[in-house]
Design an enzyme around this catalytic site. Structure first.
Site, mmCIF file in Angstrom:
data_model
loop_
_atom_site.group_PDB
_atom_site.id
_atom_site.type_symbol
_atom_site.label_atom_id
_atom_site.label_comp_id
_atom_site.label_asym_id
_atom_site.label_seq_id
_atom_site.Cartn_x
_atom_site.Cartn_y
_atom_site.Cartn_z
ATOM 1 N N ASP A 62 55.191 33.326 34.058
ATOM 2 C CA ASP A 62 55.363 34.079 35.157
ATOM 3 C C ASP A 62 55.584 33.292 36.216
ATOM 4 O OD1 ASP A 62 52.860 33.047 34.738
ATOM 5 O OD2 ASP A 62 51.888 35.240 34.316
ATOM 6 N N ASN A 128 40.857 40.557 31.905
ATOM 7 C CA ASN A 128 41.031 42.035 31.246
ATOM 8 C C ASN A 128 41.952 41.845 30.031
ATOM 9 O OD1 ASN A 128 43.423 41.307 32.201
ATOM 10 N ND2 ASN A 128 43.740 42.811 33.701
ATOM 11 N N HIS A 130 44.657 40.102 29.587
ATOM 12 C CA HIS A 130 46.180 39.946 29.754
ATOM 13 C C HIS A 130 46.500 38.606 29.249
ATOM 14 C CE1 HIS A 130 45.848 38.534 34.491
ATOM 15 N NE2 HIS A 130 45.598 37.258 33.265
ATOM 16 N N GLU A 135 49.525 43.290 32.000
ATOM 17 C CA GLU A 135 48.229 43.874 32.081
ATOM 18 C C GLU A 135 47.801 44.938 31.024
ATOM 19 O OE1 GLU A 135 46.485 42.330 34.113
ATOM 20 O OE2 GLU A 135 47.218 42.081 36.207
#
Ligand code: PGA
Length: 242
Positions: A62, A128, A130, A135
Site C-alpha cells: 500500500d 482492527n 486489517h 479495513e
C-alpha cells in the site's frame, strides 16, 4: 496456519528473517512487502545480512494517497530507508500515491500483481484486524482499491506524524484477493494491542469484519508472534519457542 510464539519481538524477527533467507535460497523471486513498525527489526536483519535481492522483485501492499515518494512519511520513503537503499531489488513496486487518476493507478497496480505472482508475502496486522489497508468490510476477493482509512487506523498511524490532521485519510491498497494468491504468507504481530486481532485471525470466525481471518482460507500461512500478541490464544494452538 502455523503459529509460532516467541518471548519477544527480537527473537521472533530472527525467526522471520530465517524464513526469508530460506525462501530466497529455495528460489523465491517475488516478495510482497509491508511497512509499519512491526517489520522494522526484520528489515534491519535483512540490511545487515549478506542476502542478495538484486535479481528479485518486490511489490508493496500500500501507499498513502497524496504522498510523493520523497515525502518522509510515504511508504516509498520508508522502504527506501528501511531496505532498498542498502539491499536493492531489481524492481520494487509501490502504488503511486500522487496519481489522482484513481482507476488508471488501480489498473496499473493490478497488472503489476498479475504479471509478478508473489512467492512470499509479508504482512503486519492492524489493531482492527486489517491486512494491507484492507479495513473491516473489505471483500475477500478484492483487488487494488483506494481505501478510506478508518478512524482507528488514522489514530494508530498518527504516531508517525506531527499531528493527527496530517495523516492521509486514504490509501491505495492491494486487495485481500491478491494477498491470498501469494504462494506463501508470513504475518508478524507484536505487542498487547494486537492480541484481540490475533485471536480473531486465528481462532475467530472467518468474517469480513476481521480481514485477517481470511488467512484461515490460505494453505500456507505462518504467523509469528511475541508473547503479548499471543496472549488471547488457546495454548494448544501454537508452537512456543523457549
Ligand atoms: P504496525 O502496523 O506494524 O505499525 O503496527 C501494522 C498495520 O497496521 O498493518
Amino acid at each position: 496456519m502455523k503459529i509460532h510464539v516467541f518471548k519477544n519481538k527480537e527473537i521472533a524477527s530472527e525467526f522471520a528473517y530465517t524464513e526469508f533467507a530460506k525462501n530466497l535460497e529455495q528460489g523465491a523471486h517475488v516478495f510482497g512487502l509491508a511497512t509499519g513498525g512491526t517489520p522494522e527489526i526484520l528489515y534491519q536483519l535483512l540490511r545487515e545480512s549478506d542476502l542478495d535481492f538484486s535479481n528479485c522483485v518486490s511489490i508493496n501492499l500500500d501507499e498513502y494517497y497524496g504522498l510523493d515518494g520523497n515525502h518522509p512519511k510515504s511508504y516509498r520513503y520508508y522502504m527506501q530507508t528501511q531496505l532498498f537503499d542498502v539491499k536493492p531489488f531489481n524492481t520494487s513496486y509501490l502504488p503511486d500515491g500522487t496519481d489522482t487518476n484513481v482507476q488508471s493507478q488501480i489498473d496499473a497496480y493490478n497488472q503489476i500483481i498479475a504479471e509478478n505472482p508473489i512467492d512470499l508475502q509479508l504482512l503486519g496486522l492492524g489493531v482492527n484486524g486489517h491486512i494491507g489497508f484492507n479495513e473491516p468490510g473489505s471483500p475477500f476477493d478484492g483487488q487494488t482499491s483506494l481505501v478510506d482509512l478508518t478512524a482507528n487506523t488514522i489514530e494508530a498511524n498518527s504516531r508517525y506524524f506531527a499531528t493527527k490532521e496530517e495523516v492521509p485519510t486514504q490509501a491505495y491498497s492491494m486487495g485481500i484477493g491478491s494477498i491470498l494468491k501469494a504462494n506463501k504468507i508470513i504475518l508478524l504481530a507484536f505487542g498487547p494491542k494486537k492480541a484481540d486481532a490475533v485471536f480473531g485471525l486465528a481462532e475467530g470466525p472467518i468474517t469480513v469484519d476481521l480481514p485477517a481471518s481470511s488467512l484461515q482460507t490460505h494453505p500456507d500461512v505462518t504467523i509469528i508472534l511475541d508473547e503479548e500478541a499471543a496472549s488471547q490464544l488457546s495454548r494448544d494452538s501454537y508452537i512456543f519457542h523457549e
